[in-house]
Every structure is written in structure tokens, then in C-alpha cells.
Motif scaffolding. Structure first.
Motif, PDB file in Angstrom:
ATOM      1  N   UNK A  80      52.212 -12.240 -17.563  1.00  0.00           N
ATOM      2  CA  UNK A  80      52.624 -11.126 -17.666  1.00  0.00           C
ATOM      3  C   UNK A  80      53.645 -10.805 -18.782  1.00  0.00           C
ATOM      4  N   UNK A  81      54.496 -11.743 -19.037  1.00  0.00           N
ATOM      5  CA  UNK A  81      55.781 -11.372 -19.966  1.00  0.00           C
ATOM      6  C   UNK A  81      55.678 -12.273 -21.144  1.00  0.00           C
ATOM      7  N   UNK A  82      55.148 -13.620 -21.477  1.00  0.00           N
ATOM      8  CA  UNK A  82      55.752 -14.542 -22.317  1.00  0.00           C
ATOM      9  C   UNK A  82      54.552 -14.387 -23.556  1.00  0.00           C
ATOM     10  N   UNK A  83      55.199 -15.055 -24.616  1.00  0.00           N
ATOM     11  CA  UNK A  83      54.149 -14.904 -25.855  1.00  0.00           C
ATOM     12  C   UNK A  83      52.995 -16.008 -25.511  1.00  0.00           C
ATOM     13  N   UNK A  84      53.328 -17.057 -24.749  1.00  0.00           N
ATOM     14  CA  UNK A  84      52.383 -18.165 -24.469  1.00  0.00           C
ATOM     15  C   UNK A  84      51.218 -17.425 -23.806  1.00  0.00           C
ATOM     16  N   UNK A 118      50.506 -14.133 -23.513  1.00  0.00           N
ATOM     17  CA  UNK A 118      49.607 -13.405 -24.578  1.00  0.00           C
ATOM     18  C   UNK A 118      48.834 -14.164 -25.310  1.00  0.00           C
ATOM     19  N   UNK A 130      45.668 -14.992 -23.538  1.00  0.00           N
ATOM     20  CA  UNK A 130      44.749 -13.999 -23.147  1.00  0.00           C
ATOM     21  C   UNK A 130      43.856 -13.553 -24.361  1.00  0.00           C
ATOM     22  N   UNK A 131      44.946 -13.457 -25.656  1.00  0.00           N
ATOM     23  CA  UNK A 131      44.058 -12.941 -26.891  1.00  0.00           C
ATOM     24  C   UNK A 131      42.938 -13.962 -27.198  1.00  0.00           C
ATOM     25  N   UNK A 153      47.374 -17.643 -33.798  1.00  0.00           N
ATOM     26  CA  UNK A 153      47.385 -18.032 -32.671  1.00  0.00           C
ATOM     27  C   UNK A 153      46.538 -19.410 -32.454  1.00  0.00           C
ATOM     28  N   UNK A 174      42.762  -4.590 -24.427  1.00  0.00           N
ATOM     29  CA  UNK A 174      44.126  -4.499 -24.256  1.00  0.00           C
ATOM     30  C   UNK A 174      44.791  -3.432 -24.721  1.00  0.00           C
ATOM     31  N   UNK A 206      60.795 -16.190 -26.220  1.00  0.00           N
ATOM     32  CA  UNK A 206      59.530 -16.643 -25.927  1.00  0.00           C
ATOM     33  C   UNK A 206      59.075 -15.588 -25.052  1.00  0.00           C
ATOM     34  N   UNK A 207      59.882 -14.488 -24.714  1.00  0.00           N
ATOM     35  CA  UNK A 207      59.292 -13.378 -23.677  1.00  0.00           C
ATOM     36  C   UNK A 207      58.926 -12.008 -24.575  1.00  0.00           C
TER      37      UNK A 207
END
Lengths: 393, 557
Positions: free
Chosen positions: A217-221, A223, A226-227, A240, B378, B398-399
Motif C-alpha cells: 500500500x505504501x512503498x515504492x517497492x 508500487x 503492481x505496475x 522499474x 490505477x 522508500x515510502x
């Protein structure tokens, strides 16, 4: 056909959550038909299957015991499935976790240091990761299909375990049974609910689920995962890495499955056996999808599927039903879930009899009353209005 | 056809609403055989809805359709085709894994006699047998040669560019010898010469008695091609005018309900070449992507763009535009055999991936919106984060800084007047034009030093397209170097300071836009080299296809 499936303008949010409940309802109904066909009173069977196991505190603790490996594995698999990485081999990764962690326990069976257990857990995680690294490497290096490689490695892992407990790791005092020594106290996972078998694994699993929730829900990893799962080309333009995604997903799932494996053998089982898992690694796939690939949903689904294991045993004891009922229920649940998921993107529409098409969207009743009266379909409008309603199915 | 006979198709009071929006309200329209009729309107004016009702994809809530004066019940596309209505969709309905020939065969009705081109054996005509295939291939080649739509029947659709895919759709329609041909922005992917040829074809078809409903945002085309124009605004017909008495400008005003804002997109004459070189590409060569047989190799590309200038790269679809874009923005892994050097503000980009290049100040807008520029499922806030997180500092340890993302997305939505219910709306729920405005706005919002844009105004209405062009010029004036890769030559001629063309992976020399003619650009797009030594690729393809089909005909006999 008077009823047709038509595509929804946009996916239904409601059906995303209703579909698992609908599938569960159909599974129960089909189960009752199945029981009736086997000559068992359906309601009594359902009672034995779903209620009896939870009629006492010990049963609830057992539910946690069964849910632990399912949750550990499924929550990690869900991450991969979100990212389009199809790791089907969690069962094998679990087995390798049990072998590596269990091997440490057998090696150190005379030792009673507090470091034995952490070392075993770390060994289990490392073993699962190493096994998962094989399909990850093949995928990133040779673009192999990870579904096939990970699945086939499962059978290799099971045979490896069998080889070990039939051979070098067989208990010297075990009357030639294919079993390892029983682990020392230092190598046994502490029980957290006195008088039951509920062990430290459940907190591990819940912590992992919480961590994955935050990750997604919150992290770049999260994200990036998901992308890369939904639109790999968009991921490439954003920079990515697809390889990193594959490696991360396999490492996470392998590690979690390995942890599940070592937790099982150092907890409820207490030794290495030729068969240490009743298919947790495969059932976890059902859990992940039933839980909508969301950690909270997965946690709920893990307990439901755990109940199916307990229910199978209970039905075997009280009603003399074969244990295969568990597998049948799990299979039906996945089958109906996939079928019901069609309703996320499609809905039923009532086309009417006779005419090639229905005047859908033309008022409700009134204008069209003549035809309805003649054909005597009083329920037509009502049924049409049920479009996305579970009852229509 | 005399005016006393009933029109080929008449619409009366066509009304269609969707939850929350009336897409068409009492639309009347008369189409006569032999006329090319324009359907004009901004994005969301209801053009697509109307077309889909005519083609039987959508059912009208109210209204009647008359075909040659008889009430027609067009309940599905098959019924529309049976009447003789053909539609070239804006979004193509093709199977990626099948060849051009197979896709066309699939799209033909089982009874192919309607095609009336001599072949009445339906199974053979649909390409189910070897002889049938050969015959269908001949017909495809005949149509494609006749109408200037070069097409290779045996290539697979996944290898083809957007432009080539559109050609399949057009050829597929023409094969069915329709009475009414509906064309949705058909010329966006053609060179000026090809467009002129298509227009000739359309005029020729109209002279043969065919009615053409022509949907386009290019007002110049409509004034050149169409006799009458029906203008939609907000789902209603606001005007039906004789095009001859209108200008592009007055049509735009009717369409938008207001005058098109005047904008000088030219660079102020004072801007000199003295500005620093921001993007330099020397000798860039890359093999086509593995596994994509239709990929184009880039060959020794040289490109130097200074701050403050807009460089246009013209070209027919599928000549290496996608490959150039991915190579410039670092979105593709390097492969053995790659050569050349890319520098951003003097720093070498070797080994720098897309993310690192963004940090260096390079932003990019890919040609495809959904799936490349944005993730369909999205939200806009997430899509804002997608490429802007480096430059807009949307990341902390990282968030994701969710609130900052939403703020940035809202800023883009407001600044570019993106029509969206909010920043939580899914990218897929936006219309193409609005999503494009969002994507361009997102990239501009990162204050890039270098911007690579592919097809910046594809499918946008005049107002939205102008907004984007003005924004690009404004960015250049702030010192950015901009590369616009587009198949819309008119736009490039208007917008860019220097212009070149890419053909078969080779980029021509750049010319001062003010000193080069459209005809010359057309030659460059077709691969005629700067010194005249190049090869006219389009001509070669057509010739090759004809030779091949001739050979196959002999075999079939």
C-alpha cells in the motif's frame, strides 16, 4: 438463451468482494448435494465439517495451527501474483525449508543453546529462497515459464525429502521407520497457548501479513510490483526493473514458504517425515485468490481453508467420510471462485424469450406490459433488476 | 443521385444516455449516397456514441434510423454490415497473434458474396483453403495498392505499428464493398502524399455512389474533402453546414462554441543557436528487440537538440519511432551490437536506465497512453507518482508520500483542465484526450530539461491539442530541449523549429522548418535521402507485395 452475459462498462467493485462469498455459498450447496449423494444427511455433514471442529478451545487453536503455514505462504504468493510472477511451487519451497532447517536441528541434536532455533528458522528461510531462486534464475536468464519450472521442482523437493528420511537421516532408534529423530527441546518451536499446539508461527505469519500490507500500500517497492504486474511497458518507461521484480517475488515467496516448512517441522510435527505438508503450498494459491490478493483478505481466507482441513478430519471421525472430502471442498471452492469472478467484469442480462433481443433499458414495466402478461412471466422485471445479484446464479 | 430520392441513411431524434450523462440528445442526420459528410465535435461531444448506434454496437434509448427511407432495425454490427455499413474503428479490433491475412479473413462475413469482387465461394473467399488464401491475398493487395494502403498480408499484427494496424481495418472495410463507410480519424498515420491519395480514393468512392461519414479533428481536411458537416456539441447537433461556405477557423468556433485561442507557436526570432546543447545523440544504432520480428533497427542516428528549441521527427508509423523513444529514455535494456552515445547536458548516459535519466532531467511521453504512459487500473494519483516521484520528491525513505501525490495530481488536473471526477479516478475511466492531457501535464510538471514526446495530440480535439502545443512551446522558452515524434506532419510543421524524418530506422538531417516544404518532408518520410540517394521504402513495399501476389496467383492457378 433468455439470459446473456454482457460486459460491464467498468469492473464491479462490489463483485470483487461478493464473489468469494458467492463462491463459498455455491460450494456449500454443491457439498450438500455431494453428501446427499454419498448417503449422508447433508446438514449433519456440514455440521461435522464446519461447526464441530470449532466447538472447543482446542479446535480454535488447531485452526490457528493450520492457518499459520497457509497465511505465511499465501500472503507472499499474493505479492507475486500482483506482480505477474506465477510461482506455483511453494510446496517445494516449503519442503526445502523443512529440509534445511530440520537438517540443522538434526546436526545439533545434542545442543541445547538458545541459538539453535533461530539458526533453524534462518536455515529454513534460506532453503526456501534457494529453491525459489532456481525458477527465478531460469526466468530472468532464459525467459522460461516459471509456472512449469516452479511446479516441477516441487516433485524434486518431495523426493529429496523422502530420500533423506529413508536414508541418511533415518532415526537410528526408530525401528526402521522412515522418520528422523524427534527434535530436541531446543529445536522445538515454543507453544504460545498452553495446553494446545498453537505455536510461535502464527505471530510470525500475522507479522508478515502486516508487513506485506504496508509494502503493497505504501512503498515504492510495492508500487513497482503492481505496475510491473499490470502494465510492464509502463514500468519500463518509469524505469522499474522486471528482473528485480521476478527475483524479489521469488525470494519473498520462497523465504516465506521455507519459514512455513521449518515452522511446521519444528512445531506441530517435531521431526522430519516423508510427507510434512497436506498440500499447504498448493492450497495457499486458493487462499491468495480467495483473499483477493490482499493481506487482510488472505488472512481471513487462510482461516477458512484451515477449517477445511479440520473439517475433513472431523467428518472422517464422526461420519466415516473419506479424507479426500477436504480436497474436494478446496477444489470446488477455487473452481466456483474463478467462475464467480466472471461477474466482476460481466453481468447477467435478461433477454426475454422468443425475440432475438430484449428491449433492455426501455423503462421498467408499463410500456412493455402487454407482452409480459401474454407470456405470463410476472417475475421478468424483478429478475432483470437482479442483474448483479448472487441469487440469479 | 437526385435530392428527391430518400437519403441513404436518416437519423431522427437519436437519444442515448449513460448513467450520469446524456451522450446524444435528439440527433438528426441525413446521409446521401455520393457525399462525404463530416461529423465534427470535441472529445466527449457524442461522436463515438452516435457512430456506435449507427453500427449497431449500442442501442438507442429513443429515435429512428431509416435506411433508404425504410425503417431499419440495426440490432448488431452484423445487421449493419448486411445493410452495407462499414466502420473503421478508432480502437482496432485485431488479434495480435494472427497475420494480417487471417485477421481480415476473420472479419469477413461468412457469405462473402456481398464483396461482389468475383469470388462467390465463401469458404475459399475467407481464406480457409490454400487457394482461398491466395485469392484473398490478391484482393488485399489489389485494394491496398489501389487505395495507397501498403500492407503485407503475412506479417503478424503484434509486429505492426498503430498506423499499419489502421490500414488493416480500412482494407477490411473496403473488401466488403460497403454502401456507407464510416471513418474515424483515418489520416492521422499517413504521409501527406498518402493522405492525398486516400482523399482521391474517397472522392472516387463517393463518385461511385458510396456515402462516407468522415470523423476528424483536422479541420483543414474537412474543408478540403467534405461537402457538408454536422457539428455536435454536448450531445446535440448544433449545426449542419455547407463546408464550402466555411473556413477551418469558423468550423472550430462552431465546434467549440467559442473562438480558438490565438497562439504563436513559433520560436521568437531572437532565440539563437547559442544556447547550450542539452541532448546529443551520436551514431546510435540498436538491433531490434528480441522476439519482436517486426521491430525496426535504429541505424546511426545523430541528433543534437539545444535548449529552447523544439525538434520535430516526422515519419510514417512503424519506421523506428517507438525504438527511438525507448532508446532515448532508457526504457529498453541494451543489447549486443548496440553502438553510439547519448549525452544529457554533457553527461554520458551509458548505463543510466530510465529512472536515472529522469533524475538527470529527461521526461518522456510515450505514444500509447494506456499501458505505456499510464496504468489503466490505477488512480490518477498513483499515475502521477509513476514517473514523477524522482523529480517531485514524492518518495520518502522508500515510502510513497500519498498526500503529496494527490496534491501533484490535482495540480496537473487543474492546470490542464483534465475532465476527471477526482484524483482517485482510474486512468482507464478518462477519455483518451483527457488522459493525454494528464500524462503531458504530469511530465511538464516535473520541469524537465529535456522532453521527448511521441504523438502529443493524437486523437485530441482542436482545443485540447492547442493547449498541449502552447504548453510545449512555453516549456521550450524556459530553456528545455524538446523532441516531438509525431505522424502528424501539419502539427510538426507548425510547432517545431527544426524538423527531420525517420524512415526504416534512419533519421534524416534536420532542416529549418521555415525553409522546408511539405512535399520535401513527404519525400523524406518515404525514405528519399537528403541527397536523393535513399530508397523510397513505401514504394518498394507496395511493389514487392504486388510481385509476390502475382507469383502466388500463378501458383493458385
Amino acid at each position: 438463451m433468455p439470459i446473456e452475459l454482457s460486459r460491464r462498462p467498468s469492473p464491479s467493485r462490489a463483485m470483487v468482494y461478493l464473489s468469494p462469498l458467492l463462491a463459498l455459498g455455491i460450494t456449500l450447496t454443491a457439498g450438500m448435494v455431494l453428501f446427499a449423494g454419498m448417503g449422508v444427511p447433508p446438514l449433519a455433514a456440514l455440521h461435522a465439517f464446519f461447526v464441530e471442529p470449532l466447538s472447543n478451545a482446542y479446535g480454535w487453536a488447531e485452526l490457528g495451527v493450520k492457518a499459520t503455514p497457509l497465511l505465511l505462504i499465501a500472503v507472499a504468493l499474493a505479492v507475486g501474483f500482483r506482480a505477474g510472477v506465477w510461482n506455483i511451487g511453494a510446496e517445494g519451497q516449503l519442503t526445502l525449508g523443512a529440509i534445511c532447517g530440520g537438517g540443522i536441528a538434526l546436526l545439533l541434536w545434542r545442543s541445547d543453546g538458545a541459538w539453535v532455533l533461530p539458526l533453524m528458522l534462518a536455515g529454513g528461510v534460506a532453503g526456501g529462497m534457494a529453491w525459489a531462486a532456481i525458477p527465478a534464475f531460469l526466468k530472468t536468464r532464459f525467459n522460461t515459464n516459471e509456472i512449469l519450472t516452479s511446479l516441477m521442482l516441487t516433485y524434486v523437493a518431495t523426493l529429496l525429502l523422502s530420500l533423506l528420511v529413508h536414508g541418511p537421516w533415518r532415526d537410528p532408534d526408530g525401528f526402521n521407520f522412515p522418520e528422523s529423530r524427534i527434535f530436541s527441546d531446543a529445536a522445538t518451536l515454543p507453544v504460545i497457548w498452553h495446553g494446545t499446539r498453537l505455536h510461535l508461527g502464527l505471530p510470525f505469519a500475522l507479522a508478515l501479513a502486516a508487513a506485506v500490507w504496508v509494502l503493497l500500500a505504501r512503498s515504492l517497492v510495492g508500487f513497482q510490483l503492481k505496475v510491473n504486474g499490470q502494465a510492464p511497458a509502463a514500468g519500463r518507461y518509469a524505469g522499474f526493473s522486471e528482473r528485480a521484480t521476478v527475483w524479489f517475488c521469488f525470494a519473498l515467496a520462497g523465504g516465506a514458504a521455507g519459514l512455513a516448512g521449518i515452522v511446521e517441522v519444528s512445531g506441530p510435527i517435531g521431526q522430519l517425515l516423508p510427507a510434512i505438508s497436506p498440500g499447504y503450498g498448493f492450497t495457499a494459491i486458493i487462499v491468495a485468490f480467495l483473499g483477493r490478493l490482499h493481506p487482510l483478505g488472505v488472512a481471513l481466507a487462510a482461516h477458512l481453508l484451515a477449517l477445511s482441513y479440520l473439517g475433513g478430519e472431523s467428518a472422517q471421525i464422526t461420519l466415516n467420510l473419506p479424507l479426500a472430502v477436504t480436497g474436494v471442498f478446496q477444489g470446488m471452492l477455487l473452481f466456483f471462485l474463478l467462475a464467480c469472478d466472471v461477474l466482476i467484469h460481466y453481468r447477467f442480462r435478461w433477454r426475454g424469450y422468443g425475440r432475438g433481443r430484449g428491449r433492455i433499458g426501455r423503462g421498467h414495466g408499463g410500456r412493455d406490459g402487454r407482452g409480459r402478461g401474454r407470456r405470463g412471466h410476472g417475475g421478468r422485471d424483478a429478475r432483470r433488476n437482479l442483474e448483479p445479484n448472487p441469487a440469479a446464479a | 443521385m437526385s435530392d428527391t430520392s430518400p437519403p441513404l441513411l436518416s437519423l431522427r431524434g437519436m437519444t442515448k444516455s449513460f448513467p450520469g450523462v446524456v451522450a446524444n440528445q435528439g440527433v438528426d442526420l441525413d446521409l446521401r449516397g455520393g457525399e462525404i459528410h463530416a461529423l465534427l465535435g470535441e472529445n466527449g461531444a457524442g461522436k463515438s456514441t452516435l457512430v456506435q448506434m449507427i453500427y449497431g454496437v449500442l442501442k438507442a434509448d429513443a429515435g429512428r434510423m431509416l435506411w433508404r427511407g425504410q425503417a431499419a432495425d440495426i440490432r448488431d454490427p452484423a445487421a449493419a454490415r448486411a445493410l452495407g455499413i462499414a466502420l473503421v474503428f478508432q480502437h482496432f479490433s485485431l488479434f495480435d497473434s494472427l497475420s494480417v491475412l487471417e485477421n481480415i479473413a476473420l472479419g469477413l462475413p461468412p457469405d462473402d458474396a456481398a464483396a461482389g469482387r468475383g469470388n462467390r465461394n465463401s469458404a475459399a473467399g475467407r481464406g480457409n483453403s490454400i487457394a482461398g488464401r491466395a485469392r484473398l491475398r490478391d484482393r488485399i493487395h489489389a485494394i491496398s495498392a489501389r487505395y495507397g494502403l501498403p500492407l503485407h498480408a503475412d506479417r503478424h499484427v503484434y509486429q505492426l505499428s498503430v498506423g499499419e494496424r489502421q490500414r488493416i481495418e480500412i482494407v477490411r472495410c473496403l473488401l466488403q464493398a460497403p454502401r456507407l463507410l464510416i471513418m474515424d480519424e483515418p489520416t492521422s498515420v499517413l504521409t501527406p502524399q498518402e493522405t492525398a491519395r486516400l482523399f482521391e480514393t474517397l472522392r472516387q468512392l463517393a463518385a461511385e455512389g458510396l456515402a462516407v461519414l468522415y470523423i476528424s479533428h483536422k479541420l483543414d481536411e474537412i474543408t478540403a474533402l467534405c461537402r457538408r458537416a454536422t457539428i455536435l456539441r454536448g450531445g446535440r447537433v448544433v449545426d449542419c453546414v455547407e463546408v464550402a461556405s466555411e473556413s477551418a477557423r469558423s468550423l472550430a468556433a462552431r465546434m467549440m462554441g467559442e473562438e480558438l485561442p490565438d497562439a504563436d507557436l513559433r520560436r521568437p526570432a531572437a532565440a539563437a543557436d547559442a544556447k547550450a546543447l542539452r541532448l546529443q545523440v551520436t551514431g546510435l544504432s540498436r538491433a531490434p528487440a528480441a522476439g519482436v520480428a517486426g521491430g525496426v533497427a535504429l541505424k546511426a542516428i545523430d541528433l543534437a537538440v539545444r535548449g529552447g528549441e523544439i525538434v520535430g521527427i516526422a515519419g510514417v508509423a512503424g519506421n523506428g519511432q517507438d525504438e527511438l523513444l525507448t532508446a532515448l529514455c532508457g526504457a529498453a535494456d541494451g543489447r549486443p551490437g548496440d553502438a553510439g552515445r547519448i549525452t544529457i547536458d554533457g553527461r554520458d548516459c551509458a548505463g543510466a536506465g530510465a529512472r536515472a535519466r529522469r533524475r538527470m532531467g529527461l521526461a518522456a511521453v510515450p505514444a500509447e497512453r494506456l499501458g505505456h504512459g499510464a496504468v489503466a487500473a490505477m488512480s490518477l494519483a498513483d499515475n502521477a507518482f509513476l514517473t514523477a516521484f524522482e523529480r517531485r520528491r514524492l518518495l520518502k525513505l522508500g515510502f510513497i508520500r500519498a498526500r503529496a501525490c494527490r496534491r501533484f495530481a490535482a495540480e496537473v488536473v487543474a492546470k490542464f483542465k483534465v475532465k476527471a471526477p477526482g484524483v482517485d479516478a482510474l486512468a482507464a475511466s478518462l477519455s483518451g484526450g483527457n488522459l493525454q492531457k494528464f500524462i503531458v501535464g504530469r511530465e511538464l510538471g516535473q520541469a524537465p530539461g529535456i522532453l521527448i514526446v511521441a504523438q502529443p495530440t493524437w486523437g485530441l480535439d482542436a482545443g485540447a491539442a492547442q493547449t498541449i502545443r502552447v504548453a510545449l512551446r512555453a516549456l521550450a522558452e524556459r530553456g528545455a530541449a524538446i523532441v516531438v515524434i509525431s505522424q502528424d506532419l501539419d502539427e510538426l510543421m507548425e510547432l517545431s523549429d527544426r524538423i527531420g524524418a525517420i524512415c526504416a530506422g534512419r533519421l534524416s538531417r534536420l532542416h529549418d522548418t521555415r525553409a522546408v516544404s511539405v512535399e520535401r518532408m513527404g519525400l523524406l518520410m518515404a525514405g528519399a535521402g537528403d541527397d536523393g540517394a535513399g530508397v523510397a521504402t513505401v514504394a518498394t513495399v507496395t511493389a514487392g507485395a504486388t510481385t509476390e501476389s502475382a507469383t502466388e496467383t500463378r501458383h493458385a492457378d
